[in-house]
Design a protein around this motif. Structure first.
Motif, mmCIF file in Angstrom:
data_model
loop_
_atom_site.group_PDB
_atom_site.id
_atom_site.type_symbol
_atom_site.label_atom_id
_atom_site.label_comp_id
_atom_site.label_asym_id
_atom_site.label_seq_id
_atom_site.Cartn_x
_atom_site.Cartn_y
_atom_site.Cartn_z
ATOM 1 N N LEU A 119 0.883 -1.120 -0.040
ATOM 2 C CA LEU A 119 0.042 0.056 -0.195
ATOM 3 C C LEU A 119 0.780 1.218 -0.205
ATOM 4 N N ASN A 120 1.981 1.284 0.751
ATOM 5 C CA ASN A 120 2.782 2.472 0.818
ATOM 6 C C ASN A 120 3.622 2.526 -0.640
ATOM 7 N N MET A 121 3.607 1.745 -1.564
ATOM 8 C CA MET A 121 4.215 2.135 -2.914
ATOM 9 C C MET A 121 3.246 2.854 -3.387
ATOM 10 N N ILE A 122 1.836 2.558 -3.625
ATOM 11 C CA ILE A 122 0.883 3.172 -4.089
ATOM 12 C C ILE A 122 0.716 4.678 -3.539
ATOM 13 N N THR A 123 0.917 4.613 -2.295
ATOM 14 C CA THR A 123 1.048 6.035 -1.465
ATOM 15 C C THR A 123 2.069 6.935 -2.062
ATOM 16 N N GLY A 124 3.277 6.439 -1.852
ATOM 17 C CA GLY A 124 4.317 7.141 -2.326
ATOM 18 C C GLY A 124 4.221 8.061 -3.686
ATOM 19 N N ILE A 125 3.866 7.082 -4.403
ATOM 20 C CA ILE A 125 3.694 7.711 -6.041
ATOM 21 C C ILE A 125 2.721 8.625 -5.929
ATOM 22 N N LEU A 126 1.627 8.520 -5.497
ATOM 23 C CA LEU A 126 0.597 9.591 -5.416
ATOM 24 C C LEU A 126 1.120 10.623 -4.691
ATOM 25 N N ALA A 127 1.709 10.426 -3.638
ATOM 26 C CA ALA A 127 2.213 11.807 -2.761
ATOM 27 C C ALA A 127 3.088 12.703 -3.621
ATOM 28 N N ALA A 128 4.083 11.755 -4.609
ATOM 29 C CA ALA A 128 4.979 12.697 -5.261
ATOM 30 C C ALA A 128 4.041 13.390 -6.441
ATOM 31 N N LEU A 129 3.078 12.571 -7.016
ATOM 32 C CA LEU A 129 2.447 13.426 -8.175
ATOM 33 C C LEU A 129 1.527 14.636 -7.506
ATOM 34 N N LYS A 130 1.076 14.597 -6.264
ATOM 35 C CA LYS A 130 0.209 15.640 -5.783
ATOM 36 C C LYS A 130 0.930 16.935 -5.533
ATOM 37 N N ILE A 131 2.278 16.758 -5.293
ATOM 38 C CA ILE A 131 3.113 18.010 -5.126
ATOM 39 C C ILE A 131 3.824 18.414 -6.503
ATOM 40 N N GLY A 132 3.501 17.746 -7.478
ATOM 41 C CA GLY A 132 4.173 18.296 -8.781
ATOM 42 C C GLY A 132 5.579 17.660 -8.974
ATOM 43 N N VAL A 133 6.061 16.684 -8.565
ATOM 44 C CA VAL A 133 7.400 16.197 -8.724
ATOM 45 C C VAL A 133 7.165 14.957 -9.343
#
Length: 744
Positions: free
Chosen positions: A325-339
């Motif tokens: 679950l953390n893999m998906i969380t990490g990907i979306l977190a990066a995308l949300k802040i524009g990186v």
């Protein structure tokens, strides 16, 4: 008597030398590209075209002015036609003997004409060369044609010519009573009567489809229009495609305009889904699951942790996380802040991991707890397994992210031995998500199984795309993707509707009985990443509840660019372009090719990547301005393909030495370059060969140091991905490498 024998012997010797001088050039057969394609009937076919009086008059005028016979002119027209179809340096056409010759005294009833043609030549120069070609062919034409055929490398078939599919016949000068010799060839027949030229084409409808034969007449007409207006026109200036066919190729086949939320980022669209269905299950891993709202909360908390580390918009964050679950969380977190996120498979050798991180300029790595020790201490990290990260403010960040920001960078194989990073933007992923929704009718389905490694771009179609479409994503653990028993359990227990897999993985999974039974639960199979084989298609089509889609697309054009619903195992195509995607089949001289002609597949549209990270030279080479659509770019795939009459595309392999193994794109030169860096190895040749439906790599090497196979494999795996561990090695004697690998 002896003198006569000597004369005949010398004549035969000179004839043999003439044909050897031509065949020694390693010429390829001049084939019609559509032979055996889209056949819909049997029998003998014939199409006829009568040239207009003014067109016939212009041809006769050119022949008179240049002291040419009409046969030389018509032969030159067909030469240009076949060159435009194939862009081969040497073109072969066969012709019958002349009417004036005594058939009973000749060894042959037909003669090959073989001529070199270059794009820089003018048509007038082609005519001059043609006159010489015809003269020499008839002069040396009594050398047995069977022996001429034997000179052709690899010739074994005795039922058809190894030189050409085309026979050119003039009713005015050629013998007519030998036509049964040409049953598998297309006969282009012309006749001049009362200053009017008639062209007809006779063909076997069991080998050639009538619509394609008719297109030959159109292409001949277009060539005639060009050269009769300007006999000095260069060959590369001649356009064989008429306005009607150009409209079909550029407009009708590429009618893919689709509205999408082009101003939104991935994070914004995900938040829309959270608002629409907060309590629906978004992601499942093992016994753990998160609703859309719960996932969004974790993503927002981790995104704030990234912001606190001063990770700025437009930079790159590494995802070095076990499937979870953390893999998906990490990907979306990066995308949300524009990186952008950089996916790193935990199975990669550390040398490759370090290269990707350093080459991409990645400043921060999101990492699983047990992977931290693999990384050098100099790398900045955030341990995603730290529960304190998820206690921060979990409300939406409210950031306006530029959808032209890079969403992810995926490294693919490179011929230099170093992988190259492909940059895909938010806008391209948003378009792809909408295109998949329309192509696959995703609104009908609720769940998808994610089996693909994070470093493989089709992972996006198993995670981001379904989440943007409100589906449930079920993630498998590492190593489960080839265990049919476990995959079957997950399909059944999680009520999976869609799975996506390479054909080679499907072949492995089908060996399990329970996996076969689980197919009764599935609704959609997406297969791509390598050639979809007939045996796999036949197997899947037995399940009437399942829709099978063949998917095609390079990483450089955002995951998949073409989709085809497969309903038969007779001919397996890669389909039609998805939304906002345009396709072009071009020649090696970058000319647009007609329907059915094999050339390089080029892709344009919203899905085309920004380019290669820190590789402006390669970006300029592979991503060019689209000459057919202003302000758009076009990616040259390196794949050979052809348009079918119905606007679907058929793939024919590669231009270069790139291959697909288990869905991974592999440059054979990359492996060779890595192996050559091993101490003592002096020569290497790597080839790909298929065995029992599975593609294998074979490495033939010459080494001054004696290594065991396990030692070489271990050295290789320190530098590159685990798929190369499937290499089969052969140690061979020095100076035998080129001969040896060809025989395997």
């Amino acid at each position: 008597m002896d003198t006569k024998i000597d004369i005949i012997g010398n004549l035969m010797k000179s004839e043999k030398q003439y044909w050897e001088s031509l065949l020694n050039n390693g010429i390829n057969k001049s084939e019609l590209f559509f032979k055996g394609c889209e056949i819909n009937r049997k029998g003998n076919g014939k199409v006829i075209s009568i040239l207009h009086n003014d067109e016939s008059n212009r041809i006769l005028e050119i022949c008179n002015k240049n002291h040419l016979n009409i046969f030389t002119f018509m032969y030159s027209i067909i030469l240009v036609l076949l060159y435009k179809y194939s862009h081969e340096e040497f073109i072969s056409i066969e012709v019958p003997i002349l009417k004036s010759e005594n058939i009973s005294s000749l060894l042959n009833t037909k003669i090959p004409l073989i001529q070199k043609i270059e794009k820089e030549q003018t048509f007038k120069e082609v005519l001059q060369s043609a006159r010489k070609t015809i003269k020499n062919a008839y002069m040396y034409g009594n050398y047995p044609i069977s022996k001429i055929y034997d000179m052709k490398d690899g010739y074994r078939e005795i039922t058809e010519s190894p030189l050409t599919d085309i026979v050119l016949i003039s009713k005015n000068i050629h013998a007519e009573n030998i036509s049964n010799e040409y049953s598998k060839q297309v006969k282009i027949v012309y006749e001049t009567e009362n200053d009017k030229i008639t062209i007809s084409i006779e063909f076997d409808e069991g080998l050639y489809r009538c619509e394609y034969i008719k297109s030959i007449l159109n292409h001949i007409s277009n060539i005639l229009t060009n050269v009769t207006k300007k006999i000095d026109c260069k060959i590369d200036e001649i356009n064989i495609i008429g306005k009607d066919e150009i409209k079909i190729l550029l407009d009708d086949f590429n009618n893919t305009t689709m509205n999408f939320e082009k101003d939104k980022s991935i994070g914004e669209l995900f938040e829309q889904k959270v608002k629409e269905r907060p309590n629906d299950i978004a992601v499942v891993f093992d016994e753990n699951r998160l609703t859309y709202l719960e996932l969004n909360h974790r993503v927002n908390s981790l995104a704030r942790a990234l912001k606190e580390k001063e990770i700025t918009e437009g930079s790159i964050v590494g995802i070095y996380i076990h499937r979870s679950l953390n893999m998906i969380t990490g990907i979306l977190a990066a995308l949300k802040i524009g990186v952008a996120y950089l996916p790193i498979d935990p199975s990669y050798p550390i040398d490759r991991v370090e290269y990707m991180i350093e080459n991409s300029g990645t400043k921060m790595i999101l990492v699983s707890n047990d992977l931290i020790k693999k990384l050098p201490e100099s790398f900045q990290i955030i341990n995603v397994d730290d529960s304190n990260l998820y206690t921060k403010d979990n409300s939406n960040l409210g950031l306006q992210i530029n959808n032209r920001n890079v969403a992810y960078v995926i490294y693919t194989s490179g011929s230099t031995g170093k992988p190259k990073g492909v940059m895909i933007e938010h806008r391209q992923v948003v378009n792809f998500s909408k295109a998949m929704k329309e192509a696959l009718d995703l609104d009908k389905y609720k769940s998808i199984l994610c089996m693909t490694t994070v470093s493989f771009d089709i992972f996006v179609n198993e995670t981001i795309v379904p989440l943007l479409n409100g589906m449930k994503v079920v993630i498998t653990k590492e190593g489960e993707d080839i265990d049919g028993e476990i995959i079957a359990d997950k399909i059944i227990s999680n009520k999976i509707d869609i799975i996506q897999s390479t054909p080679s993985r499907l072949k492995i999974l089908f060996d399990n009985k329970k996996f076969n039974e689980s197919f009764n639960r599935l609704k959609v199979i997406l297969s791509g990443g390598e050639q979809l084989r007939k045996d796999i298609v036949s197997k899947i089509l037995q399940y009437k509840n399942v829709s099978l889609y063949n998917m095609y697309g390079p990483t450089e054009t955002t995951v998949w660019s073409l989709v085809d619903e497969v309903k038969s195992d007779e001919r397996i195509l890669i389909g039609k372009p998805i939304g906002n995607t345009e396709l072009y089949i071009i020649s090696r001289d970058n000319e647009l090719l007609p329907t059915g002609c094999i050339g390089e597949l080029c892709i344009s549209g919203e899905g085309v990547a920004r380019g290669y990270l820190n590789r402006e030279d390669l970006t300029k080479e592979k991503f060019i301005m689209n000459p057919y659509s202003k302000e758009k770019r076009l990616y040259k795939t390196g794949d050979l393909a052809r348009w079918n009459l119905d606007g679907r595309v058929e793939c024919y392999g590669r231009i270069d030495n790139q291959v697909k193994i288990r869905g991974y794109r592999i440059e054979l030169e990359e492996i060779e370059n890595i192996l050559l860096k091993i101490k003592g190895i002096r020569q290497v040749k790597v080839v790909a060969k298929e065995k029992d439906g599975v593609m294998y790599l074979y490495a033939y090497y010459v080494s001054e140091i004696k290594y065991s196979i396990s030692e070489i494999r271990e050295k290789l795996l320190k530098k590159t991905t685990r798929v190369y561990g499937a290499l089969i090695f052969y140690s061979i004697r020095k100076n035998t490498i080129n001969a040896k690998w060809k025989t395997k």
